[in-house]
Design a protein around this motif. Structure first.
Motif, short mmCIF file in Angstrom:
data_model
loop_
_atom_site.label_atom_id
_atom_site.label_comp_id
_atom_site.label_asym_id
_atom_site.label_seq_id
_atom_site.Cartn_x
_atom_site.Cartn_y
_atom_site.Cartn_z
N VAL A 1 114.73 40.87 63.24
CA VAL A 1 113.29 41.07 63.35
C VAL A 1 112.51 39.76 63.40
CG1 VAL A 1 113.25 43.37 62.34
CG2 VAL A 1 113.03 41.40 60.86
N TYR A 2 113.01 38.73 62.75
CA TYR A 2 112.31 37.44 62.75
C TYR A 2 112.33 36.81 64.15
CZ TYR A 2 112.60 37.99 57.75
OH TYR A 2 112.49 38.49 56.47
N ILE A 3 113.50 36.86 64.78
CA ILE A 3 113.59 36.32 66.14
C ILE A 3 112.70 37.13 67.07
CG2 ILE A 3 115.12 35.93 68.10
CD1 ILE A 3 117.40 35.50 66.04
N LYS A 4 112.76 38.45 66.94
CA LYS A 4 111.95 39.32 67.81
C LYS A 4 110.46 39.05 67.60
CE LYS A 4 111.52 44.07 69.42
NZ LYS A 4 110.56 43.61 70.34
N GLN A 5 110.03 38.90 66.35
CA GLN A 5 108.61 38.62 66.08
C GLN A 5 108.20 37.28 66.68
OE1 GLN A 5 108.44 38.87 61.79
NE2 GLN A 5 107.88 41.03 61.84
N ASN A 6 109.04 36.27 66.51
CA ASN A 6 108.72 34.95 67.08
C ASN A 6 108.60 35.02 68.60
OD1 ASN A 6 108.67 33.66 64.62
ND2 ASN A 6 110.74 32.85 64.78
N PHE A 7 109.55 35.72 69.22
CA PHE A 7 109.56 35.82 70.68
C PHE A 7 108.37 36.65 71.17
CE2 PHE A 7 112.04 37.13 74.71
CZ PHE A 7 111.53 36.06 75.42
N ASP A 8 108.06 37.73 70.49
CA ASP A 8 106.91 38.54 70.88
C ASP A 8 105.62 37.74 70.79
OD1 ASP A 8 108.52 40.73 71.41
OD2 ASP A 8 108.06 41.76 69.52
#
Length: 106
Positions: A84-91
């Motif tokens: 979720v951290y990577i996804k949040q950063n990318f979003d």
């Protein structure tokens, strides 16, 4: 998309983690070029290290290297699609870049 990567040795994985930790310390001091160097080294040593790609993406983004940041985020998500951290950063990265690249309407 298939994920393929060379499997790192235990020694390389350990060294990659050391590079990531050092990169975090120098990034906290604002030394982003050094952080990029350390995180690039980490992904060379362990090309399956999703967190290192995520850190590298953040550093590239901070340095204004947006094409490299995008590729690093995509690679991080390939390696760890449920993080979720990577996804949040990318979003957030995509949202900011979409807004910056949007042409004003007349």
């Amino acid at each position: 998309m298939a994920v393929s990567a060379t499997i790192a040795s235990a020694a390389d994985r350990k060294e990659a983690r050391s590079q990531v930790e050092f990169g975090i310390k120098v990034a906290e001091q604002g030394l982003w070029k050094e952080a990029i160097y350390r995180w690039e080294r980490a992904v060379e040593l362990d090309p399956t290290y999703a967190a290192a790609f995520n850190n590298l993406a953040v550093a590239y983004e901070t340095a204004g290297l947006f094409d490299k940041a995008k590729k690093a985020y995509e690679r991080a998500l390939e390696l760890d699609p449920k993080n979720v951290y990577i996804k949040q950063n990318f979003d957030l990265f995509k949202e900011i870049n979409d807004r910056a690249n949007r042409q004003p309407s007349r």
